[in-house]
Design a protein around this motif. Sequence first.
Motif, PDB file in Angstrom:
ATOM      1  N   MET A 129       0.849  -1.194   0.000  1.00 23.13           N
ATOM      2  CA  MET A 129       0.000   0.000   0.000  1.00 23.13           C
ATOM      3  C   MET A 129       0.886   1.246   0.000  1.00 23.13           C
ATOM      4  O   MET A 129       1.803   1.383   0.790  1.00 23.13           O
ATOM      5  CB  MET A 129      -0.902  -0.025   1.229  1.00 23.13           C
ATOM      6  N   THR A 130       0.587   2.130  -0.896  1.00 22.40           N
ATOM      7  CA  THR A 130       1.429   3.313  -1.051  1.00 22.40           C
ATOM      8  C   THR A 130       1.137   4.338   0.041  1.00 22.40           C
ATOM      9  O   THR A 130      -0.015   4.537   0.412  1.00 22.40           O
ATOM     10  CB  THR A 130       1.182   3.940  -2.430  1.00 22.40           C
ATOM     11  N   THR A 131       2.182   4.956   0.539  1.00 25.92           N
ATOM     12  CA  THR A 131       2.031   6.030   1.507  1.00 25.92           C
ATOM     13  C   THR A 131       2.029   7.356   0.765  1.00 25.92           C
ATOM     14  O   THR A 131       3.082   7.873   0.389  1.00 25.92           O
ATOM     15  CB  THR A 131       3.198   6.008   2.521  1.00 25.92           C
ATOM     16  N   TRP A 132       0.814   7.881   0.545  1.00 21.39           N
ATOM     17  CA  TRP A 132       0.706   9.139  -0.204  1.00 21.39           C
ATOM     18  C   TRP A 132       0.791  10.321   0.729  1.00 21.39           C
ATOM     19  O   TRP A 132       0.027  10.426   1.690  1.00 21.39           O
ATOM     20  CB  TRP A 132      -0.599   9.190  -0.996  1.00 21.39           C
ATOM     21  N   ARG A 133       1.724  11.193   0.450  1.00 20.77           N
ATOM     22  CA  ARG A 133       1.852  12.434   1.169  1.00 20.77           C
ATOM     23  C   ARG A 133       1.695  13.590   0.168  1.00 20.77           C
ATOM     24  O   ARG A 133       1.418  13.355  -0.992  1.00 20.77           O
ATOM     25  CB  ARG A 133       3.210  12.509   1.884  1.00 20.77           C
TER      26      ARG A 133
END
Length: 74
Positions: free
Chosen positions: A1-5
């Motif tokens: 799961m991508t950590t979107w910032r």
Amino acid sequence: MTTWRVAVETRDPDAAGRPTPAAVVGHAYDMDAGEPAHPITQGTYRVHPDHAWSKAFLGWERCSECTGKVGRRA
Ligand SMILES: [Zn+2]
């Protein structure tokens, strides 16, 4: 799961020195890959590692291209 910032882009003024209409734009930034959702070429940007993409924005205009790619709640 991508950590979107959020990567906040400050667009450079145009050739005449006028600020562009959407001068401060928030893009989605993939913290794991270390790159934005799409290349940011119109200005310089700074990553906000503690500000999730899904959180409310702080006066930044949310990038429609990133929203289309990543979704609003990612
Ligand atoms: Zn974007």
